[in-house]
Design an enzyme around this catalytic site. Structure first.
Site: not given
Length: 300
Positions: A46-48, A77
């Site tokens: 979902s995110e990096t 997160h």
């Protein structure tokens, strides 16, 4: 060519394949936005988070966050994951790190516990939008598959932000929460109308003494049908619980643990602390643990 260190990390958990997966690029200096987006797409989390050197002397480190589709201003997160990796790599003692992200310059607490760490991030300003009107409310409930009688009537449907806004929706039961099967196309369309991409459905129907709330978060408009465990949803939830008198506190601080991800087999726990000023939520912190799934090195 540059050798880039890439980690896959599960946040808000100490168990691999639980919690919320995030990519972390440790030494991202010199990467273009296009390259960052390509890495984020390849990892498909979902995110990096991309860790960068400071660009002035008022902070220690910079972070940028990319979904597989676009850059976002902050991600809970992925922040936990990035500072967990940085603490391990640099063998940090317990300390406070000042990081610069799109929403501002904020402190992150690194807590060393033996050879491991937990991370606590201070979120952005607490902002409450007006309670949503009947039209928007009706569209959201229909898209989520929630009936009026299934709502927790103490909980107005409202957009709340601590840096990245979420629609907060309270319902009565954990069974209903875990059975939700939203219309993702409809939610994405509603996001354009209300100017908010995330829908956080929660319940206070908990049988676990240590856990106050359970939740699920959907953000199809930015390519995240369901986010397993969301710091930028549980943080605003903490402010919301205080604002609407749903919890007891000592007029100074309110802390609780929130579980998320059970319905999709990726349960994790977020620790939320809300600082109050004259009985109103003023500042929110979220924290948790993390675990490395794998690391690799790529030449770019």
């Amino acid at each position: 060519m540059k050798a880039v260190k890439i980690y896959q990390v599960d946040s808000f958990t100490t168990e691999r394949f639980k919690g919320n997966p995030a990519g972390v690029v440790l030494n991202a200096d010199g990467l273009s936005e296009k390259e960052m987006l390509q890495i984020a797409r390849e990892l498909n989390n979902s995110e990096t988070a991309f860790i960068l050197s400071p660009d002035s002397d008022d902070h220690d480190v910079r972070l940028r966050y990319f979904t597989p589709k676009a850059e976002v201003p902050v991600c809970g997160h992925a922040t936990i994951a990035a500072h967990y990796i940085r603490a391990l790599e640099y063998k940090l003692d317990s300390t406070t790190v000042i990081h610069k992200i799109k929403i501002g310059i904020l402190p992150v607490e690194i807590n060393k516990d033996g050879n491991d760490y937990s991370v606590v991030m201070t979120q952005g300003n607490v902002e409450f939008s007006p309670i949503l009107g009947m039209q928007e409310r009706g569209l959201i409930l229909k898209a989520l598959g929630i009936l009026e009688k299934e709502l927790d009537m103490r909980c107005p449907i409202q957009i709340v932000s601590t840096g990245h806004s979420k629609v907060i929706i309270g319902i009565n039961t954990r069974d209903k929460l875990n059975s939700l099967a939203p219309n993702m196309l409809a939610l994405a369309d509603i996001s354009k109308l209300i100017k908010c991409n995330g829908y956080f459905v929660f319940t206070m129907d908990s049988t676990e003494k240590e856990i106050l709330t359970h939740g699920r978060m959907f953000a199809p408009a930015i390519g995240i049908n369901e986010d397993p465990v969301t710091g930028n949803a549980n943080g605003p939830l903490g402010a919301y619980l205080v604002e609407h008198g749903l919890v007891k506190h000592n007029d100074s601080v309110f802390s609780f643990k929130a579980e998320q991800g059970e319905a999709i087999g990726r349960s994790g726990v977020v620790e939320v602390t809300v600082k109050l000023n004259n009985g109103k939520p003023e500042q929110v912190k979220v924290g948790g643990k993390a675990v490395i799934v794998f690391k690799t090195e790529v030449r770019i």
